[in-house]
Design a protein around this motif. Sequence first.
Motif, PDB file in Angstrom:
ATOM      1  N   SER A 113     -10.130  24.084 -30.498  1.00  0.00           N
ATOM      2  CA  SER A 113     -10.346  25.351 -31.186  1.00  0.00           C
ATOM      3  C   SER A 113     -10.657  26.462 -30.189  1.00  0.00           C
ATOM      4  CB  SER A 113     -11.499  25.231 -32.197  1.00  0.00           C
ATOM      5  OG  SER A 113     -11.699  26.465 -32.877  1.00  0.00           O
ATOM      6  N   THR A 282      -0.257  28.136 -33.828  1.00  0.00           N
ATOM      7  CA  THR A 282      -1.693  28.395 -33.923  1.00  0.00           C
ATOM      8  C   THR A 282      -2.091  29.843 -33.693  1.00  0.00           C
ATOM      9  OG1 THR A 282      -1.918  27.772 -31.588  1.00  0.00           O
ATOM     10  CG2 THR A 282      -2.283  26.051 -33.230  1.00  0.00           C
ATOM     11  N   ARG A 310      -2.714  21.581 -38.444  1.00  0.00           N
ATOM     12  CA  ARG A 310      -3.419  22.840 -38.228  1.00  0.00           C
ATOM     13  C   ARG A 310      -4.500  22.976 -39.280  1.00  0.00           C
ATOM     14  NH1 ARG A 310       0.222  28.046 -38.750  1.00  0.00           N
ATOM     15  NH2 ARG A 310      -0.383  27.865 -40.943  1.00  0.00           N
ATOM     16  N   HIS A 318      -6.918  32.259 -33.291  1.00  0.00           N
ATOM     17  CA  HIS A 318      -6.241  30.968 -33.238  1.00  0.00           C
ATOM     18  C   HIS A 318      -6.703  30.102 -34.401  1.00  0.00           C
ATOM     19  CE1 HIS A 318      -4.798  30.801 -28.860  1.00  0.00           C
ATOM     20  NE2 HIS A 318      -5.447  31.950 -28.943  1.00  0.00           N
ATOM     21  N   VAL A 321      -6.721  22.991 -34.227  1.00  0.00           N
ATOM     22  CA  VAL A 321      -5.755  21.907 -34.407  1.00  0.00           C
ATOM     23  C   VAL A 321      -6.501  20.580 -34.332  1.00  0.00           C
ATOM     24  CG1 VAL A 321      -3.738  20.742 -33.460  1.00  0.00           C
ATOM     25  CG2 VAL A 321      -3.843  23.214 -33.436  1.00  0.00           C
TER      26      VAL A 321
END
Length: 375
Positions: A113, A282, A310, A318, A321
Amino acid sequence: MDLSLVYYGVQLLAGLVAFLTAWGWLPLDNWWVRGVEFPRIQILVLGIIAWVGMVLFGSEWELAQWLLFIALTSTLIFQLRMVLPYTALWKKEVNKANITAKSIDDQIKIMVSNVLTTNNKTQKLVDLVHKEQPDILITLESDKKWQQALSVIEPDYPYSVKVPLDNLYGMHLYSKLELIDPQVKYLIIDDIPSIHTQLRLRDDCIVWLYCLHPMPPSPTEADKSTTRDAELLMVGRHIKENNQIAILAGDLNDVAWSKTTRRFQRISELLDPRIGRHFINTFHVSYPFLRWALDHIFHSPCFTLVDMKRLPSIGSDHFPVLTTLQYEPEKTQEQEQNAPTAAPEDIEETEHKIEEGKKEGCKVSREHLEGKTVN
């Protein structure tokens, strides 16, 4: 509606698509060249619109229209070749995991992240971690504010590496699994870290984990992609030379279909679980049409894929993931056949790029130091 004007507009769009594609072939590291590697999906969509428009609205074609149509068709074929591997139309590079009651202990769940330093919605990530329960959490752009916010998860994550920075390159690693001899390294630029550590899986197998977040080529960051490319290739070369079982994860500030990331795969012989499946775009959260994959995970052939998805937005630019891998060493030989391999020119170019990256990194480091001194 004046169809001649529509056709003129379609031709302009076709010319733009062909130009952008050809522009990206220039052998330069400048951001204004390498930047066109990012929006390949978007360029492809616009190219298809232009191609259909030329077929529908074209009537009497002269030589110029034919040449434009041929150029557009060629660029569409190239863009499709770059994009299609990340769809279900392509052969999978990583096998689906064979999940059994026993195999659960062989799984490793990794969340990546990029939190965005200025993002104050820290509780959203904390809640997401509590919900998803990853074995590994890697945060990028995390500073002391984020470190303090994430302290509440530490009872569940007894192992950690903390590099709080306020320069957009802070990095934190939280793990439920034992970290062995973790190190923070500054490979290319003095104030841009990466984390290198060994990781003991639940079955006592030890693998390497590399967490990266190199500087992107952009008008506000690095003028060139040289340092980013060098850092990624340096780690890839190290993994291959030391014959490591490895996982590499992070915000690479590059897309999977760029020439550098593809060369990294050939040099490292790591696999990309997205190939043969789907995009995991992302960035950027706020602009659905302008999204591409900046957050990645690559791994050795002894891992198969349980799931990769995701996650919901945490207020950053962002999306996080979440990837779940399963350690299946019996699949290694089979999956090694899917791994891309380096040609002699890849090795030569890697060595050249790393040397250029070190020189550029020294320059950037001096500029960063001078900027801090002035401030």
